[in-house]
Design a protein around this motif. Structure first.
Motif, mmCIF file in Angstrom:
data_model
loop_
_atom_site.group_PDB
_atom_site.id
_atom_site.type_symbol
_atom_site.label_atom_id
_atom_site.label_comp_id
_atom_site.label_asym_id
_atom_site.label_seq_id
_atom_site.Cartn_x
_atom_site.Cartn_y
_atom_site.Cartn_z
ATOM 1 N N GLY A 25 5.613 1.433 -5.049
ATOM 2 C CA GLY A 25 4.852 2.513 -4.434
ATOM 3 C C GLY A 25 3.917 3.179 -5.426
ATOM 4 O O GLY A 25 2.752 3.462 -5.117
ATOM 5 N N ALA A 26 4.418 3.439 -6.626
ATOM 6 C CA ALA A 26 3.589 4.047 -7.670
ATOM 7 C C ALA A 26 2.468 3.096 -8.085
ATOM 8 O O ALA A 26 1.318 3.518 -8.275
ATOM 9 N N TYR A 27 2.784 1.800 -8.210
ATOM 10 C CA TYR A 27 1.764 0.821 -8.574
ATOM 11 C C TYR A 27 0.693 0.757 -7.487
ATOM 12 O O TYR A 27 -0.505 0.737 -7.782
ATOM 13 N N PHE A 28 1.123 0.741 -6.228
ATOM 14 C CA PHE A 28 0.172 0.719 -5.120
ATOM 15 C C PHE A 28 -0.767 1.925 -5.203
ATOM 16 O O PHE A 28 -1.985 1.785 -5.076
ATOM 17 N N SER A 29 -0.196 3.098 -5.393
ATOM 18 C CA SER A 29 -1.001 4.323 -5.450
ATOM 19 C C SER A 29 -2.014 4.294 -6.588
ATOM 20 O O SER A 29 -3.158 4.738 -6.435
ATOM 21 N N LYS A 30 -1.613 3.756 -7.725
ATOM 22 C CA LYS A 30 -2.487 3.743 -8.905
ATOM 23 C C LYS A 30 -3.538 2.632 -8.857
ATOM 24 O O LYS A 30 -4.693 2.850 -9.218
ATOM 25 N N GLU A 31 -3.160 1.434 -8.412
ATOM 26 C CA GLU A 31 -4.031 0.269 -8.555
ATOM 27 C C GLU A 31 -4.701 -0.220 -7.264
ATOM 28 O O GLU A 31 -5.651 -0.987 -7.331
ATOM 29 N N LEU A 32 -4.201 0.188 -6.101
ATOM 30 C CA LEU A 32 -4.780 -0.301 -4.851
ATOM 31 C C LEU A 32 -5.368 0.796 -3.969
ATOM 32 O O LEU A 32 -6.440 0.625 -3.404
ATOM 33 N N LYS A 33 -4.668 1.893 -3.847
ATOM 34 C CA LYS A 33 -5.076 2.953 -2.935
ATOM 35 C C LYS A 33 -6.478 3.455 -3.274
ATOM 36 O O LYS A 33 -6.759 3.843 -4.403
ATOM 37 N N GLY A 34 -7.362 3.389 -2.285
ATOM 38 C CA GLY A 34 -8.723 3.863 -2.457
ATOM 39 C C GLY A 34 -9.647 2.923 -3.201
ATOM 40 O O GLY A 34 -10.810 3.248 -3.419
ATOM 41 N N LYS A 35 -9.161 1.749 -3.588
ATOM 42 C CA LYS A 35 -9.983 0.833 -4.388
ATOM 43 C C LYS A 35 -10.411 -0.422 -3.626
ATOM 44 O O LYS A 35 -11.248 -1.165 -4.119
ATOM 45 N N PHE A 36 -9.820 -0.661 -2.452
ATOM 46 C CA PHE A 36 -10.134 -1.860 -1.680
ATOM 47 C C PHE A 36 -10.395 -1.470 -0.218
ATOM 48 O O PHE A 36 -9.752 -0.568 0.309
ATOM 49 N N LEU A 37 -11.344 -2.162 0.389
ATOM 50 C CA LEU A 37 -11.572 -1.967 1.816
ATOM 51 C C LEU A 37 -10.330 -2.404 2.568
ATOM 52 O O LEU A 37 -9.650 -3.359 2.171
ATOM 53 N N PHE A 38 -10.030 -1.719 3.681
ATOM 54 C CA PHE A 38 -8.853 -2.087 4.457
ATOM 55 C C PHE A 38 -9.072 -1.815 5.938
ATOM 56 O O PHE A 38 -9.975 -1.083 6.328
ATOM 57 N N THR A 39 -8.226 -2.438 6.742
ATOM 58 C CA THR A 39 -8.198 -2.229 8.180
ATOM 59 C C THR A 39 -6.773 -1.914 8.572
ATOM 60 O O THR A 39 -5.838 -2.556 8.097
ATOM 61 N N LYS A 40 -6.618 -0.930 9.439
ATOM 62 C CA LYS A 40 -5.286 -0.608 9.956
ATOM 63 C C LYS A 40 -5.036 -1.481 11.176
ATOM 64 O O LYS A 40 -5.842 -1.514 12.109
ATOM 65 N N LEU A 41 -3.932 -2.211 11.153
ATOM 66 C CA LEU A 41 -3.557 -3.089 12.246
ATOM 67 C C LEU A 41 -2.411 -2.443 13.015
ATOM 68 O O LEU A 41 -1.348 -2.186 12.449
ATOM 69 N N LEU A 42 -2.623 -2.181 14.281
ATOM 70 C CA LEU A 42 -1.586 -1.567 15.101
ATOM 71 C C LEU A 42 -0.754 -2.635 15.789
ATOM 72 O O LEU A 42 -1.288 -3.651 16.255
#
Length: 105
Positions: A81-98
């Motif tokens: 979770g910490a790694y995701f927040s630091k290295e991925l969150k806000g740095k890559f385009l994404f789509t939410k899949l419902l």
């Protein structure tokens, strides 16, 4: 596409060895010790990463153009979770899949 589950892989070296010794195109990981992430799935060909979060079990997030080394580090991190927040969150385009809702009659 071949798929490999890394649920029992404990460290980055073991994960890298598994990946290099197979023709795996899709890598999957359950985040058993994470308080925020449930699971991840990475497609090496399209470089897409799908993540399910504990806070949003009815959805998954598809991240685009994620380098494989970022995914390997995420899947082997002590705190994913910490790694995701630091290295991925806000740095890559994404789509939410419902998730599709089941119809009740």
């Amino acid at each position: 596409l071949q798929s490999m589950s890394n649920n029992s892989i404990q460290n980055k070296d073991e994960l890298l060895e598994k990946l290099l010794s197979s023709n795996t195109q899709v890598i999957e990981q359950d985040f058993l010790n994470s308080s925020s992430l449930v699971s991840g799935k990475y497609d090496k060909i399209s470089k897409t990463l799908t993540i399910k979060f504990k806070s949003s079990l009815d959805a998954a997030y598809l991240f685009y153009d994620v380098p494989e080394e970022i995914v390997l580090a995420l899947f082997s991190a002590k705190s994913s979770g910490a790694y995701f927040s630091k290295e991925l969150k806000g740095k890559f385009l994404f789509t939410k899949l419902l998730a599709k809702k089941k119809e009740t009659k």
